[in-house]
Scaffold this motif. Structure first.
Motif, PDB file in Angstrom:
ATOM      1  N   ASP A 193       1.130  -1.201  -0.030  1.00 17.64           N
ATOM      2  CA  ASP A 193       0.049  -0.157   0.192  1.00 17.64           C
ATOM      3  C   ASP A 193       1.393   1.064   0.128  1.00 17.64           C
ATOM      4  OD1 ASP A 193      -2.308   1.745   0.466  1.00 17.64           O
ATOM      5  OD2 ASP A 193      -2.770   0.663   2.116  1.00 17.64           O
ATOM      6  N   ILE A 194       1.098   1.789  -0.711  1.00 13.53           N
ATOM      7  CA  ILE A 194       2.343   2.558  -1.389  1.00 13.53           C
ATOM      8  C   ILE A 194       2.144   3.433  -2.678  1.00 13.53           C
ATOM      9  CG2 ILE A 194       4.119   0.727  -0.663  1.00 13.53           C
ATOM     10  CD1 ILE A 194       5.100   0.166  -3.146  1.00 13.53           C
ATOM     11  N   GLY A 195       1.198   3.594  -2.638  1.00 15.20           N
ATOM     12  CA  GLY A 195       0.816   4.676  -3.699  1.00 15.20           C
ATOM     13  C   GLY A 195       0.886   6.525  -3.336  1.00 15.20           C
ATOM     14  N   ASP A 196       0.847   7.020  -4.260  1.00 15.57           N
ATOM     15  CA  ASP A 196       0.584   8.196  -3.974  1.00 15.57           C
ATOM     16  C   ASP A 196       0.497   9.333  -4.755  1.00 15.57           C
ATOM     17  OD1 ASP A 196       0.408  10.852  -2.233  1.00 15.57           O
ATOM     18  OD2 ASP A 196       2.014  10.704  -0.695  1.00 15.57           O
ATOM     19  N   ASN A 197      -0.635   9.183  -5.506  1.00 17.93           N
ATOM     20  CA  ASN A 197      -0.808  10.372  -6.608  1.00 17.93           C
ATOM     21  C   ASN A 197       0.094  11.208  -6.363  1.00 17.93           C
ATOM     22  OD1 ASN A 197      -0.889   7.852  -8.143  1.00 17.93           O
ATOM     23  ND2 ASN A 197      -3.142   8.419  -8.858  1.00 17.93           N
ATOM     24  N   GLU A 198      -0.341  12.056  -4.954  1.00 20.38           N
ATOM     25  CA  GLU A 198      -0.788  13.654  -4.750  1.00 20.38           C
ATOM     26  C   GLU A 198       0.535  13.602  -4.084  1.00 20.38           C
ATOM     27  OE1 GLU A 198      -2.235  15.735  -6.512  1.00 20.38           O
ATOM     28  OE2 GLU A 198      -3.060  14.104  -6.906  1.00 20.38           O
ATOM     29  N   SER A 199       1.361  12.796  -3.208  1.00 21.03           N
ATOM     30  CA  SER A 199       2.644  12.897  -2.615  1.00 21.03           C
ATOM     31  C   SER A 199       1.937  13.535  -1.535  1.00 21.03           C
ATOM     32  CB  SER A 199       3.606  14.134  -3.430  1.00 21.03           C
ATOM     33  OG  SER A 199       4.072  12.660  -4.032  1.00 21.03           O
ATOM     34  N   THR A 200       1.140  12.993  -0.826  1.00 17.72           N
ATOM     35  CA  THR A 200       0.601  13.490   0.139  1.00 17.72           C
ATOM     36  C   THR A 200       0.520  12.459   1.886  1.00 17.72           C
ATOM     37  OG1 THR A 200      -1.527  12.712   0.270  1.00 17.72           O
ATOM     38  CG2 THR A 200      -0.839  15.287  -0.309  1.00 17.72           C
ATOM     39  N   TYR A 201       1.205  11.410   1.443  1.00 16.27           N
ATOM     40  CA  TYR A 201       1.254  10.618   2.364  1.00 16.27           C
ATOM     41  C   TYR A 201       2.168  10.750   3.399  1.00 16.27           C
ATOM     42  CZ  TYR A 201      -3.130   9.144   0.628  1.00 16.27           C
ATOM     43  OH  TYR A 201      -4.760   8.642   0.069  1.00 16.27           O
ATOM     44  N   PRO A 202       2.537  10.483   4.758  1.00 18.23           N
ATOM     45  CA  PRO A 202       3.905  10.720   4.814  1.00 18.23           C
ATOM     46  C   PRO A 202       4.437   8.812   5.024  1.00 18.23           C
ATOM     47  CG  PRO A 202       2.271  11.152   7.019  1.00 18.23           C
ATOM     48  CD  PRO A 202       1.707  11.760   5.527  1.00 18.23           C
ATOM     49  N   TYR A 203       3.425   8.216   5.303  1.00 17.89           N
ATOM     50  CA  TYR A 203       3.292   6.821   5.896  1.00 17.89           C
ATOM     51  C   TYR A 203       3.052   5.813   5.045  1.00 17.89           C
ATOM     52  CZ  TYR A 203       4.386   8.843   9.669  1.00 17.89           C
ATOM     53  OH  TYR A 203       5.248   9.755  11.606  1.00 17.89           O
ATOM     54  N   LYS A 204       4.120   5.453   5.005  1.00 22.51           N
ATOM     55  CA  LYS A 204       3.335   3.961   3.545  1.00 22.51           C
ATOM     56  C   LYS A 204       3.285   2.274   4.278  1.00 22.51           C
ATOM     57  CE  LYS A 204       5.457   6.107   0.329  1.00 22.51           C
ATOM     58  NZ  LYS A 204       4.183   6.316  -1.048  1.00 22.51           N
ATOM     59  N   PHE A 205       2.615   1.376   3.640  1.00 22.04           N
ATOM     60  CA  PHE A 205       2.620   0.242   4.563  1.00 22.04           C
ATOM     61  C   PHE A 205       2.771  -1.086   3.776  1.00 22.04           C
ATOM     62  CE2 PHE A 205      -1.013   2.625   4.759  1.00 22.04           C
ATOM     63  CZ  PHE A 205      -0.800   3.752   6.404  1.00 22.04           C
ATOM     64  N   ILE A 206       3.151  -1.965   4.348  1.00 16.23           N
ATOM     65  CA  ILE A 206       2.892  -3.100   3.541  1.00 16.23           C
ATOM     66  C   ILE A 206       2.493  -4.096   4.078  1.00 16.23           C
ATOM     67  CG2 ILE A 206       5.144  -4.683   2.714  1.00 16.23           C
ATOM     68  CD1 ILE A 206       6.804  -3.144   2.332  1.00 16.23           C
ATOM     69  N   TYR A 207       1.492  -4.855   3.781  1.00 10.50           N
ATOM     70  CA  TYR A 207       1.059  -6.025   4.558  1.00 10.50           C
ATOM     71  C   TYR A 207       1.033  -7.525   4.514  1.00 10.50           C
ATOM     72  CZ  TYR A 207      -2.084  -1.846   4.676  1.00 10.50           C
ATOM     73  OH  TYR A 207      -3.163  -0.765   5.644  1.00 10.50           O
ATOM     74  N   ARG A 208       1.889  -7.765   5.253  1.00 11.46           N
ATOM     75  CA  ARG A 208       2.478  -9.114   5.213  1.00 11.46           C
ATOM     76  C   ARG A 208       1.463 -10.466   5.835  1.00 11.46           C
ATOM     77  NH1 ARG A 208       8.634  -9.576   7.531  1.00 11.46           N
ATOM     78  NH2 ARG A 208       7.072 -10.234   9.574  1.00 11.46           N
ATOM     79  N   PHE A 209       1.627 -11.681   5.056  1.00 10.71           N
ATOM     80  CA  PHE A 209       0.793 -12.898   5.693  1.00 10.71           C
ATOM     81  C   PHE A 209       1.170 -14.355   4.772  1.00 10.71           C
ATOM     82  CE2 PHE A 209      -1.621 -10.988   2.706  1.00 10.71           C
ATOM     83  CZ  PHE A 209      -2.072 -11.569   1.976  1.00 10.71           C
ATOM     84  N   GLU A 210       0.904 -15.185   6.010  1.00  6.50           N
ATOM     85  CA  GLU A 210       1.384 -16.374   5.269  1.00  6.50           C
ATOM     86  C   GLU A 210       0.924 -17.173   3.679  1.00  6.50           C
ATOM     87  OE1 GLU A 210       1.585 -19.377   8.388  1.00  6.50           O
ATOM     88  OE2 GLU A 210       1.963 -18.316   9.460  1.00  6.50           O
TER      89      GLU A 210
END
Length: 268
Positions: free
Chosen positions: A83-100
Motif C-alpha cells: 500500500d505504497i501509492g501516493d499520486n499527490e505525494s501527501t501521505y507521510p507513511y506507507k504500509f506493506i501487509y505481510r501474511f503467510e
C-alpha cells in the motif's frame, strides 16, 4: 509476449499488481488499485478467479504492487501487499501487509485472512509516489521505487523490520528511468522493472546484491504496449515473466507471458 488469455472478469478491471504463487503451482496472485476492496485474487492463466482472500481490518488506500517471498519463518512463504501509492505525494507513511501464503484447494474459495503483519515505513527525504516493490529472497530486504520523477530512486528497508516500529526506507541510489510502475525479483536474483513503455532486465549471473546489480546497464525487453500496464511478475522457475494491465474503457487487456531467451533481450 505470448497472449495467454483476455481479461473479462469485471472484478479485475483495475489490476495494479501481480505475483506468482509459490504454494499454488502455476497460479498468480493479483490485486486492484486504490478505492477497491482489500482483496487479493488467485488466478489461473485463463484469468479465472480461483480464490478470493479478504484482508480483515485492512484498507486499500492505494495498493500498487504485490510480492511473494521469504519471511520470519524460513519454512514458510509469505505474501507482501504494498500500500505504497501516493499520486499527490501527501501521505507521510506507507504500509506493506505481510501474511503467510495460503494453500488453496480445488474450486473457488473465499478466505478471510486475519493474521497480518503491518510494516509501516516512511521514505528518507521527500514524500513521493511509489508503485513498485521488490523483496530480496536472500536477505529479505524490501525495496520500493519512486515513480513521478526522473531519475527515479530506489529505497531500501533492511531486514529485520518489526511491525511494531515505524522504519525509514533509505534512499540508496537513483536509476536513469521515469514512471516505474512495477518490479519483481526472481528466486535466482534477476530483476525486472517496467514503466508504461519499456521493460528493463538485469541478469544476476554472478549472485550480486540488489544495489550492485542495479548499478549495471540493463537489457531492454521487447514489450507489447498495454492499455495501462502496471503489473509484472517472474514465473516461479524463472523461465519467463507475466504482464497484466488495467482495463481502460473499451480497450482489451491480456495476460502475456514472455519466455526467457537470449534472443529476446538486447543491451541498450
Amino acid at each position: 509476449g505470448i497472449v495467454l488469455s483476455e481479461m473479462k472478469d469485471k472484478k479485475l478491471k483495475e489490476v495494479s499488481g501481480v505475483a506468482s504463487s509459490v504454494n499454488n503451482k502455476g497460479l498468480l496472485w493479483a490485486h486492484n488499485d486504490s478505492g477497491n476492496s482489500p482483496e487479493i485474487y488467485l488466478l489461473n492463466e485463463k484469468l479465472d478467479i480461483i480464490a478470493t482472500c479478504h484482508l480483515a481490518g485492512i484498507e486499500n488506500r492505494d495498493w500498487e504492487d504485490i510480492a511473494v517471498g521469504p519471511g520470519p519463518d524460513p519454512e514458510k512463504t509469505y505474501v507482501y501487499v504494498a500500500d505504497i501509492g501516493d499520486n499527490e505525494s501527501t501521505y507521510p507513511y506507507k504500509f506493506i501487509y505481510r501474511f503467510e501464503e495460503p494453500v488453496i484447494s480445488t474450486g473457488h474459495s473465499e478466505i478471510n485472512v486475519s493474521s497480518i503483519d503491518k510494516i509501516v515505513f516512511r521514505l528518507q527525504g521527500e514524500t513521493k509516489d511509489t508503485e513498485s516493490l521488490l523483496i530480496d529472497h536472500k536477505t529479505k530486504n524490501l525495496y520500493v521505487v519512486s515513480k513521478r520523477e526522473n531519475p527515479v530512486h530506489l529505497y531500501e528497508i533492511k531486514y529485520p523490520y518489526t511491525p511494531k516500529d515505524t522504519v525509514t526506507a533509505l534512499d540508496v541510489m537513483s536509476l536513469p528511468f521515469a514512471q516505474i510502475v512495477s518490479a519483481d525479483y526472481s528466486k535466482r536474483g534477476d530483476i525486472l522493472m517496467k514503466n508504461y513503455e519499456n521493460i528493463y532486465y538485469w541478469e544476476n549471473a554472478v549472485n550480486e546484491d540488489v544495489i550492485t546489480l542495479l548499478k549495471k546497464q540493463p537489457s531492454q525487453v521487447e514489450y507489447k504496449r498495454e492499455p495501462q500496464g502496471e503489473a509484472i511478475a517472474w514465473a516461479v522457475d524463472g523461465s519467463g515473466f507475466y504482464t497484466l494491465s488495467e482495463k481502460k474503457k473499451k480497450d482489451q487487456s491480456f495476460l502475456y507471458f514472455y519466455e526467457k531467451t537470449v534472443a529476446q533481450t538486447s543491451n541498450q
